[in-house]
Motif scaffolding. Structure first.
Motif, PDB file in Angstrom:
ATOM      1  N   THR A  81     -55.832  91.628  56.289  1.00  0.00           N
ATOM      2  CA  THR A  81     -56.077  92.835  56.636  1.00  0.00           C
ATOM      3  C   THR A  81     -54.925  93.902  56.717  1.00  0.00           C
ATOM      4  O   THR A  81     -53.943  93.814  55.840  1.00  0.00           O
ATOM      5  CB  THR A  81     -55.903  92.584  58.362  1.00  0.00           C
ATOM      6  N   ASP A 134     -57.558  93.353  75.323  1.00  0.00           N
ATOM      7  CA  ASP A 134     -57.372  94.867  74.683  1.00  0.00           C
ATOM      8  C   ASP A 134     -56.663  94.481  73.224  1.00  0.00           C
ATOM      9  O   ASP A 134     -56.913  95.185  72.497  1.00  0.00           O
ATOM     10  CB  ASP A 134     -56.958  95.688  75.592  1.00  0.00           C
ATOM     11  N   ARG A 135     -55.871  93.735  73.338  1.00  0.00           N
ATOM     12  CA  ARG A 135     -54.961  93.535  72.077  1.00  0.00           C
ATOM     13  C   ARG A 135     -55.904  93.021  70.944  1.00  0.00           C
ATOM     14  O   ARG A 135     -55.628  93.435  69.787  1.00  0.00           O
ATOM     15  CB  ARG A 135     -53.684  92.497  72.350  1.00  0.00           C
ATOM     16  N   PHE A 136     -56.836  92.192  71.388  1.00  0.00           N
ATOM     17  CA  PHE A 136     -57.800  91.642  70.320  1.00  0.00           C
ATOM     18  C   PHE A 136     -58.833  92.831  70.085  1.00  0.00           C
ATOM     19  O   PHE A 136     -59.096  92.953  68.620  1.00  0.00           O
ATOM     20  CB  PHE A 136     -58.600  90.803  70.826  1.00  0.00           C
ATOM     21  N   LEU A 137     -59.327  93.702  70.879  1.00  0.00           N
ATOM     22  CA  LEU A 137     -60.055  94.659  70.509  1.00  0.00           C
ATOM     23  C   LEU A 137     -59.419  95.747  69.769  1.00  0.00           C
ATOM     24  O   LEU A 137     -59.924  96.287  68.832  1.00  0.00           O
ATOM     25  CB  LEU A 137     -60.616  95.226  71.968  1.00  0.00           C
ATOM     26  N   GLU A 138     -58.314  95.925  70.105  1.00  0.00           N
ATOM     27  CA  GLU A 138     -57.565  97.081  69.134  1.00  0.00           C
ATOM     28  C   GLU A 138     -57.397  96.303  67.797  1.00  0.00           C
ATOM     29  O   GLU A 138     -57.480  97.092  66.768  1.00  0.00           O
ATOM     30  CB  GLU A 138     -56.066  97.411  69.862  1.00  0.00           C
ATOM     31  N   ALA A 139     -56.836  95.033  67.486  1.00  0.00           N
ATOM     32  CA  ALA A 139     -56.757  94.782  66.210  1.00  0.00           C
ATOM     33  C   ALA A 139     -58.256  94.697  65.438  1.00  0.00           C
ATOM     34  O   ALA A 139     -58.202  95.238  64.241  1.00  0.00           O
ATOM     35  CB  ALA A 139     -56.325  93.502  66.260  1.00  0.00           C
ATOM     36  N   VAL A 140     -59.294  94.375  66.005  1.00  0.00           N
ATOM     37  CA  VAL A 140     -60.394  94.431  65.693  1.00  0.00           C
ATOM     38  C   VAL A 140     -60.875  95.906  65.283  1.00  0.00           C
ATOM     39  O   VAL A 140     -61.427  96.209  64.173  1.00  0.00           O
ATOM     40  CB  VAL A 140     -61.429  93.697  66.258  1.00  0.00           C
ATOM     41  N   TRP A 141     -60.680  96.841  66.001  1.00  0.00           N
ATOM     42  CA  TRP A 141     -61.104  98.030  66.021  1.00  0.00           C
ATOM     43  C   TRP A 141     -60.528  98.798  65.085  1.00  0.00           C
ATOM     44  O   TRP A 141     -60.950  99.425  64.092  1.00  0.00           O
ATOM     45  CB  TRP A 141     -60.840  99.032  67.238  1.00  0.00           C
ATOM     46  N   ARG A 142     -58.949  98.490  64.776  1.00  0.00           N
ATOM     47  CA  ARG A 142     -58.318  99.148  63.824  1.00  0.00           C
ATOM     48  C   ARG A 142     -58.851  98.875  62.354  1.00  0.00           C
ATOM     49  O   ARG A 142     -59.000  99.690  61.410  1.00  0.00           O
ATOM     50  CB  ARG A 142     -56.793  98.411  64.074  1.00  0.00           C
ATOM     51  N   GLU A 143     -59.191  97.524  62.190  1.00  0.00           N
ATOM     52  CA  GLU A 143     -59.462  96.966  60.928  1.00  0.00           C
ATOM     53  C   GLU A 143     -60.836  97.497  60.670  1.00  0.00           C
ATOM     54  O   GLU A 143     -61.054  97.973  59.369  1.00  0.00           O
ATOM     55  CB  GLU A 143     -59.584  95.414  60.981  1.00  0.00           C
ATOM     56  N   ALA A 144     -61.898  97.477  61.730  1.00  0.00           N
ATOM     57  CA  ALA A 144     -63.073  98.221  61.384  1.00  0.00           C
ATOM     58  C   ALA A 144     -62.989  99.533  61.035  1.00  0.00           C
ATOM     59  O   ALA A 144     -63.829 100.130  60.028  1.00  0.00           O
ATOM     60  CB  ALA A 144     -63.966  98.324  62.713  1.00  0.00           C
ATOM     61  N   LEU A 145     -62.203 100.425  61.453  1.00  0.00           N
ATOM     62  CA  LEU A 145     -61.901 101.856  61.054  1.00  0.00           C
ATOM     63  C   LEU A 145     -61.525 101.820  59.328  1.00  0.00           C
ATOM     64  O   LEU A 145     -62.203 102.697  58.712  1.00  0.00           O
ATOM     65  CB  LEU A 145     -60.950 102.584  61.768  1.00  0.00           C
TER      66      LEU A 145
END
Lengths: 469, 469
Positions: free
Chosen positions: A257, A187-198
């Motif tokens: 990023t 989830d640390r990876f998912l959160e980093a990607v989600w944040r960037e995607a937003l």
């Protein structure tokens, strides 16, 4: 008697757990005060029943019952494994654990699906903190093998070991996270990607669909099979990881990023993303999307399984755990399985070629049974199919359970002939017949030759038995 | 005459471009002052020759020649498409562009593989800035469809359109990145994940192998087929994207990732990661790993293709572009293809069942040719296979090119009988024969019935032609 699991909290995650345990033969007791829980879990179960058995060549164990209970104490009674998936509020979780621990077997695993809390936070103030671990799964829980198993510092070694054994047994991959850390690992990876995607959507750089395409047409395909580091090791070429790091290392300090900047969670941002997501996927219902997702995951997992690679290795191992010895009935039931989605055309009918594969699989089971197994092949002997004749009698669809009855119609010297009937499990209708003629060969000379004695004796014995019946 | 592409700068990326263009029928001219360039590109080409044709059911175009040139001017002469993949130094790129633009067709696409520079930086000071775009691919270039196509503000619309046409034509998916931004789109995600992964290793939370498993047993499988947003839309359940965002939104402000903290790029960190990577993957050579990666990617892409989903849709579209009409020779060549890795067992031999599939594909080609195509089936008519007889004469291996010769041996009323011979392309050896008996059926009544007139006439005509020959 079936082993028993308790699922505390339904919903998509709890329902996924319930479905996986039940399909793997466990009795499942559910506690969830939500009056909709039974319906919700039923829907998840319908998806799981369709998809999970498609991963395997071996027959699934007899399905365990799922029951719904009004009291938490009743749900956890006699359970070896208790999975908590209630909302992410620490006070609520503490309250639930107190109630569970007042009623459950002290030797049972008490695992939480939490992504937001560390085990030490969950264990705090518990009657038996050593009983509590994090077992964080990924949606859809009934298909994805990963579960992050985080014991923290106080979980008891036997509880951890038991959790590992049980999770492996239901076809999951418990990744032991040795140090507790916010959000565990994935989830640390998912959160980093989600944040960037937003940010990318908010700044108008890309739409949700463009971002999805940037992932699934590119690095998503790499990650499904090798993950991050092994992919980069290969990218480094002959010089490997060290070379790759030297190349990529300096980029780390480039401002690619948005990093700490957190996009403000405004109504406008939610509207923007919702509108783009509707434009991208709104033509399909969530049920259709779930089914698409599950079909794709089954197809990818089976593709990796045939390669013996990545998550496919885990599926193979589960097949091995589920596969029992053949019984010497007449005829012998050599195959029992469901038709997976990668065996059907877009209309859902099993492809013509797969009938031949089912009969080939049936022969392989029989050959293993008579001693012409992998070790026998590795030692340089095998049966080769010389000719098959298949009659197609009825259609079969993705998800249908089929079985094959096999008779040895000839077993003399180097000759082996089998008669297969493929039947639909629900009504016994014969879907196809296969007449298969095989020759025993030396893999060294590539010429036919008699089988070794133990194989020959077994084949002749079966041939006599099947002729007499 | 073959269209011509120029590849400026070899290496893994330039080599991947060269291989993809050549395999798609383009003449390729390479310029790279590295004396090792020819060897390096040859190695990439060997991997591409093995893997790329496996994606398709249609035969590849005749392979284009790859030639190596000592002068940049010679390499770009007559090229419609020029791909620059030189090292990531802006001064070097500017120098190379000046030389290219002094010699190339002003209407050619001049595209850069850069991940680190924006188009405006590349275009600065160029003789014809409008000719220059970013076309950022992903390794392995010959298998992954994604290419980020970034024109910036000054690239000419006709250059952008031409780039799009050419990239699509060689089986890629040009993702038009409308706003230029550091690292385009995908690498921003990769950088965020890479940064976080380095911290996890450095802090001793997880090893490289644990991180890879956290990705490939979990969200990597999701991303290979749906990407990020569509996955979360499904996770939101009936309430969809809006609900998901409401749930996940607040987490954004939690301190899950290390964010701005950049792990210092020390020798210790490089050593740590290199050692862990060696422990994880060191038992395989880079060549073995590349082959494993390519086999897995082929298998995943083909799995998605059979589902008609995600990157698999792109492969289908490429098949359609490459597939020509059948020629009415006697016999007719109904299939020409290579044996893909998902058709073979772990020993690399084509599975028994796939012989039947090849013959079934051959019949489908012939049926399409006589007018029993998808539209005909959609209208409620079809041929069903009633019986097949297959003789297995020789083995065939993954990567081998095969073809099928088909004769209509009976074509009367509702009956259709075909005789197939599957041959190895390299030496013409007959690998298997198939005798296939089909009946025309009404999909409504599920009973046999005569074909419609145009189909009947075509079938009868072929039957006469094949009987006479």
């Amino acid at each position: 008697m079936a082993r028993r699991a308790a699922i505390i909290g339904g919903g998509v995650i709890g329902g996924g757990w319930a479905a996986r345990f039940a399909l793997m033969g466990w009795e499942v007791r559910v506690y969830d005060p939500d009056p909709e829980a039974e319906r919700k879990i039923g829907e998840v179960m319908a998806g799981a029943v369709r998809a999970l058995p498609m991963l395997f060549e071996a027959p699934m164990p007899a399905r365990g019952a799922i029951s719904f209970h009004d009291s938490l104490a009743e749900a956890v009674e006699g359970a070896e494994y208790i999975q908590e998936s209630v909302p992410e509020r620490l006070d609520l979780k503490h309250k639930v654990y107190a109630e569970i621990q007042g009623a459950c077997d002290p030797g049972a695993v008490l695992a939480s699906s939490t992504s937001g809390f560390k085990p030490s936070q969950l264990q705090e103030g518990a009657a038996r903190p050593g009983q509590i671990v994090v077992a964080h799964p990924f949606n859809p829980v009934y298909l994805l093998p990963l579960v992050e198993l985080v014991p923290g510092e106080v979980a008891a070694p036997d509880i951890l070991e038991k959790a590992r054994e049980i999770l492996t047994g239901i076809g999951m991959y418990p990744l032991h996270v040795r140090a507790e850390i916010d959000a565990h690992i994935a989830d640390r990876f998912l959160e980093a990607v989600w944040r960037e995607a937003l940010w990318l959507v908010k700044d108008g750089i890309a739409t949700t669909e463009e971002i999805d395409n940037a992932i699934r047409y590119g690095f998503g395909l790499r990650w499904a099979q090798m993950g991050l580091f092994e992919t980069y090791r290969v990218a480094g070429g002959e010089a490997g990881m060290r070379h790759f790091m030297a190349q990529f290392g300096p980029c780390l300090s480039w401002p690619w990023t948005r990093l700490t900047d957190v996009p403000e969670f405004t109504d406008e941002l939610v509207d923007l993303i919702t509108e783009q997501s509707d434009a991208q996927s709104g033509h399909m219902s969530i049920r259709d999307l779930e089914r698409l997702r599950d079909d794709n995951l089954v197809a990818i997992l089976r593709a990796l399984k045939m390669q013996g690679a990545a998550a496919g290795r885990l599926i193979r191992a589960q097949d091995d755990r589920m596969r029992g010895p053949l019984e010497e009935t007449v005829p012998m039931v050599t195959v029992r399985r469901v038709v997976p989605v990668d065996w059907t055309d877009l209309n859902g009918h099993m492809n013509e070629g797969r009938y031949g594969q089912v009969f080939s699989d049936a022969s392989e089971e029989l050959m293993t049974h008579v001693g012409a197994d992998q070790a026998y092949i590795d030692a340089g002997n095998s049966y080769f199919t010389a000719e098959t004749n298949i009659k197609y009698l009825a259609e079969t669809l993705a998800g249908e359970e089929i079985f094959v009855e096999t008779r040895v119609t000839l077993g003399e010297g180097k000759k082996l002939r089998l008669w297969h009937e493929m039947k639909r499990a629900s009504d016994g209708e014969v879907l196809a017949t296969g007449d298969q003629f095989m020759l025993h060969v030396s893999l060294e000379t590539r010429r036919s030759c008699p089988p070794l004695d133990h194989v020959r004796e077994n084949v002749e014995r079966l041939a006599r038995m099947h002729a007499e019946a």
